[in-house]
Write a protein that holds these residues in place. Structure first.
Motif, PDB file in Angstrom:
ATOM      1  N   ALA A 148       0.837  -1.202   0.000  1.00 11.85           N
ATOM      2  CA  ALA A 148       0.000   0.000   0.000  1.00 11.85           C
ATOM      3  C   ALA A 148       0.868   1.248   0.000  1.00 11.85           C
ATOM      4  O   ALA A 148       0.569   2.233  -0.689  1.00 11.85           O
ATOM      5  CB  ALA A 148      -0.936  -0.008   1.200  1.00 11.85           C
ATOM      6  N   GLU A 149       1.970   1.218   0.734  1.00 14.90           N
ATOM      7  CA  GLU A 149       2.874   2.373   0.790  1.00 14.90           C
ATOM      8  C   GLU A 149       3.529   2.609  -0.575  1.00 14.90           C
ATOM      9  O   GLU A 149       3.604   3.745  -1.063  1.00 14.90           O
ATOM     10  CB  GLU A 149       3.940   2.127   1.858  1.00 14.90           C
ATOM     11  CG  GLU A 149       4.869   3.298   2.085  1.00 14.90           C
ATOM     12  CD  GLU A 149       5.895   2.992   3.168  1.00 14.90           C
ATOM     13  OE1 GLU A 149       7.066   3.371   2.952  1.00 14.90           O
ATOM     14  OE2 GLU A 149       5.554   2.398   4.198  1.00 14.90           O
ATOM     15  N   VAL A 150       3.986   1.538  -1.198  1.00 11.37           N
ATOM     16  CA  VAL A 150       4.604   1.645  -2.526  1.00 11.37           C
ATOM     17  C   VAL A 150       3.583   2.168  -3.533  1.00 11.37           C
ATOM     18  O   VAL A 150       3.887   3.041  -4.349  1.00 11.37           O
ATOM     19  CB  VAL A 150       5.194   0.286  -2.969  1.00 11.37           C
ATOM     20  CG1 VAL A 150       5.584   0.304  -4.443  1.00 11.37           C
ATOM     21  CG2 VAL A 150       6.373  -0.086  -2.100  1.00 11.37           C
ATOM     22  N   LEU A 151       2.369   1.638  -3.468  1.00  8.66           N
ATOM     23  CA  LEU A 151       1.330   2.093  -4.388  1.00  8.66           C
ATOM     24  C   LEU A 151       0.991   3.559  -4.153  1.00  8.66           C
ATOM     25  O   LEU A 151       0.770   4.318  -5.100  1.00  8.66           O
ATOM     26  CB  LEU A 151       0.079   1.220  -4.264  1.00  8.66           C
ATOM     27  CG  LEU A 151       0.198  -0.177  -4.852  1.00  8.66           C
ATOM     28  CD1 LEU A 151      -1.077  -0.972  -4.589  1.00  8.66           C
ATOM     29  CD2 LEU A 151       0.474  -0.120  -6.344  1.00  8.66           C
ATOM     30  N   ALA A 152       0.958   3.986  -2.900  1.00  7.78           N
ATOM     31  CA  ALA A 152       0.674   5.391  -2.596  1.00  7.78           C
ATOM     32  C   ALA A 152       1.774   6.283  -3.153  1.00  7.78           C
ATOM     33  O   ALA A 152       1.488   7.344  -3.741  1.00  7.78           O
ATOM     34  CB  ALA A 152       0.530   5.585  -1.087  1.00  7.78           C
ATOM     35  N   ASP A 153       3.036   5.874  -3.007  1.00  8.34           N
ATOM     36  CA  ASP A 153       4.149   6.633  -3.580  1.00  8.34           C
ATOM     37  C   ASP A 153       4.030   6.687  -5.101  1.00  8.34           C
ATOM     38  O   ASP A 153       4.257   7.729  -5.725  1.00  8.34           O
ATOM     39  CB  ASP A 153       5.491   5.996  -3.194  1.00  8.34           C
ATOM     40  CG  ASP A 153       5.826   6.191  -1.720  1.00  8.34           C
ATOM     41  OD1 ASP A 153       5.173   7.027  -1.056  1.00  8.34           O
ATOM     42  OD2 ASP A 153       6.748   5.481  -1.236  1.00  8.34           O
ATOM     43  N   PHE A 154       3.678   5.544  -5.693  1.00 10.90           N
ATOM     44  CA  PHE A 154       3.517   5.495  -7.148  1.00 10.90           C
ATOM     45  C   PHE A 154       2.415   6.436  -7.620  1.00 10.90           C
ATOM     46  O   PHE A 154       2.579   7.169  -8.594  1.00 10.90           O
ATOM     47  CB  PHE A 154       3.214   4.061  -7.593  1.00 10.90           C
ATOM     48  CG  PHE A 154       2.933   3.944  -9.057  1.00 10.90           C
ATOM     49  CD1 PHE A 154       3.970   3.983  -9.973  1.00 10.90           C
ATOM     50  CD2 PHE A 154       1.635   3.816  -9.531  1.00 10.90           C
ATOM     51  CE1 PHE A 154       3.730   3.892 -11.329  1.00 10.90           C
ATOM     52  CE2 PHE A 154       1.383   3.727 -10.879  1.00 10.90           C
ATOM     53  CZ  PHE A 154       2.422   3.763 -11.783  1.00 10.90           C
ATOM     54  N   VAL A 155       1.287   6.426  -6.938  1.00 16.75           N
ATOM     55  CA  VAL A 155       0.165   7.297  -7.302  1.00 16.75           C
ATOM     56  C   VAL A 155       0.582   8.754  -7.161  1.00 16.75           C
ATOM     57  O   VAL A 155       0.287   9.587  -8.032  1.00 16.75           O
ATOM     58  CB  VAL A 155      -1.080   6.975  -6.449  1.00 16.75           C
ATOM     59  CG1 VAL A 155      -2.145   8.042  -6.605  1.00 16.75           C
ATOM     60  CG2 VAL A 155      -1.627   5.610  -6.835  1.00 16.75           C
ATOM     61  N   ALA A 156       1.301   9.091  -6.107  1.00 18.86           N
ATOM     62  CA  ALA A 156       1.756  10.470  -5.899  1.00 18.86           C
ATOM     63  C   ALA A 156       2.733  10.874  -7.005  1.00 18.86           C
ATOM     64  O   ALA A 156       2.641  11.982  -7.554  1.00 18.86           O
ATOM     65  CB  ALA A 156       2.404  10.615  -4.530  1.00 18.86           C
ATOM     66  N   GLU A 157       3.653   9.987  -7.328  1.00 22.88           N
ATOM     67  CA  GLU A 157       4.620  10.290  -8.387  1.00 22.88           C
ATOM     68  C   GLU A 157       3.930  10.419  -9.743  1.00 22.88           C
ATOM     69  O   GLU A 157       4.228  11.326 -10.521  1.00 22.88           O
ATOM     70  CB  GLU A 157       5.688   9.194  -8.444  1.00 22.88           C
ATOM     71  CG  GLU A 157       6.818   9.492  -9.407  1.00 22.88           C
ATOM     72  CD  GLU A 157       7.883   8.413  -9.407  1.00 22.88           C
ATOM     73  OE1 GLU A 157       8.613   8.331 -10.408  1.00 22.88           O
ATOM     74  OE2 GLU A 157       7.991   7.664  -8.421  1.00 22.88           O
ATOM     75  N   ALA A 158       2.985   9.536 -10.011  1.00 25.65           N
ATOM     76  CA  ALA A 158       2.235   9.604 -11.276  1.00 25.65           C
ATOM     77  C   ALA A 158       1.445  10.903 -11.350  1.00 25.65           C
ATOM     78  O   ALA A 158       1.374  11.544 -12.405  1.00 25.65           O
ATOM     79  CB  ALA A 158       1.305   8.398 -11.407  1.00 25.65           C
ATOM     80  N   SER A 159       0.885  11.305 -10.259  1.00 27.66           N
ATOM     81  CA  SER A 159       0.130  12.556 -10.218  1.00 27.66           C
ATOM     82  C   SER A 159       1.055  13.743 -10.480  1.00 27.66           C
ATOM     83  O   SER A 159       0.700  14.671 -11.215  1.00 27.66           O
ATOM     84  CB  SER A 159      -0.568  12.704  -8.865  1.00 27.66           C
ATOM     85  OG  SER A 159      -1.277  13.907  -8.811  1.00 27.66           O
ATOM     86  N   ALA A 160       2.255  13.715  -9.889  1.00 21.87           N
ATOM     87  CA  ALA A 160       3.219  14.794 -10.107  1.00 21.87           C
ATOM     88  C   ALA A 160       3.665  14.834 -11.567  1.00 21.87           C
ATOM     89  O   ALA A 160       3.769  15.915 -12.167  1.00 21.87           O
ATOM     90  CB  ALA A 160       4.424  14.610  -9.184  1.00 21.87           C
ATOM     91  N   VAL A 161       3.913  13.664 -12.151  1.00 18.12           N
ATOM     92  CA  VAL A 161       4.310  13.601 -13.562  1.00 18.12           C
ATOM     93  C   VAL A 161       3.193  14.133 -14.440  1.00 18.12           C
ATOM     94  O   VAL A 161       3.423  14.908 -15.376  1.00 18.12           O
ATOM     95  CB  VAL A 161       4.695  12.148 -13.953  1.00 18.12           C
ATOM     96  CG1 VAL A 161       4.813  11.990 -15.456  1.00 18.12           C
ATOM     97  CG2 VAL A 161       5.977  11.735 -13.263  1.00 18.12           C
ATOM     98  N   ARG A 162       1.984  13.742 -14.139  1.00 12.33           N
ATOM     99  CA  ARG A 162       0.840  14.216 -14.930  1.00 12.33           C
ATOM    100  C   ARG A 162       0.672  15.721 -14.811  1.00 12.33           C
ATOM    101  O   ARG A 162       0.430  16.406 -15.807  1.00 12.33           O
ATOM    102  CB  ARG A 162      -0.430  13.505 -14.484  1.00 12.33           C
ATOM    103  CG  ARG A 162      -1.609  13.856 -15.326  1.00 12.33           C
ATOM    104  CD  ARG A 162      -2.816  13.066 -14.964  1.00 12.33           C
ATOM    105  NE  ARG A 162      -3.893  13.404 -15.879  1.00 12.33           N
ATOM    106  CZ  ARG A 162      -5.028  12.823 -15.906  1.00 12.33           C
ATOM    107  NH1 ARG A 162      -5.266  11.814 -15.093  1.00 12.33           N
ATOM    108  NH2 ARG A 162      -5.957  13.186 -16.755  1.00 12.33           N
ATOM    109  N   SER A 163       0.835  16.261 -13.599  1.00  7.68           N
ATOM    110  CA  SER A 163       0.731  17.709 -13.411  1.00  7.68           C
ATOM    111  C   SER A 163       1.823  18.441 -14.184  1.00  7.68           C
ATOM    112  O   SER A 163       1.566  19.460 -14.829  1.00  7.68           O
ATOM    113  CB  SER A 163       0.833  18.057 -11.927  1.00  7.68           C
ATOM    114  OG  SER A 163      -0.257  17.543 -11.214  1.00  7.68           O
TER     115      SER A 163
END
Length: 151
Positions: A41-56
């Motif tokens: 869950a922690e890895v997935l949360a980091d991934f989602v945050a990073e993906a969101s930053a890349v998308r932004s």
């Protein structure tokens, strides 16, 4: 290692998936509450945050590119009348030069063609004259052309 991965995957199967619970799993237990899932869950949360930053960042970059393109389009539109006028002037001058050159080329070709026709006519004149004389004798004497029966 493959066995450990398959065991992990078996233990984190989706809640409500069909089938009987696996060993150590209780039907009323929330799968996210398991300790081995905390790391996932922690890895997935980091991934989602990073993906969101890349998308932004990509969205911001795309907006900047669109803005730059809009500015370039405005500049091109402003310059368009002058560019068209220069292109037309250049084209007109080039067309006049080309037309003069083409006329000269056509005149030279016409002279060469006439010279070739005159030369061919000069070559054919004796042959045609002989054929005409032969045809006249044929008409006068009434025999077949080329029979050679002149009187």
């Amino acid at each position: 290692m493959a066995r450990a991965l398959s065991e992990l995957l078996e233990r984190i199967r989706p809640a409500g998936a069909p089938g009987a619970p696996t060993e150590g799993e209780r039907p009323d237990e929330d799968p996210a509450s398991r300790p081995e899932l905390a790391l996932v869950a922690e890895v997935l949360a980091d991934f989602v945050a990073e993906a969101s930053a890349v998308r932004s960042a990509a969205t911001a970059e795309a907006a900047a590119i669109r803005h730059d393109a809009d500015l370039r389009i405005q500049r091109i539109r402003q310059q368009l009348p002058d560019r068209v006028a220069r292109a037309e002037a250049t084209s007109d001058a080039a067309h006049e030069d080309r037309t003069r050159g083409e006329r000269s080329d056509l005149e030279r070709q016409r002279r060469r063609d006439l010279e070739a026709i005159d030369a061919r006519a000069e070559q054919l004149r004796p042959v045609l004259a002989a054929e005409a004389v032969e045809l006249i004798w044929h008409l006068v004497l009434g025999d077949a052309p080329g029979a050679g029966s002149r009187r």
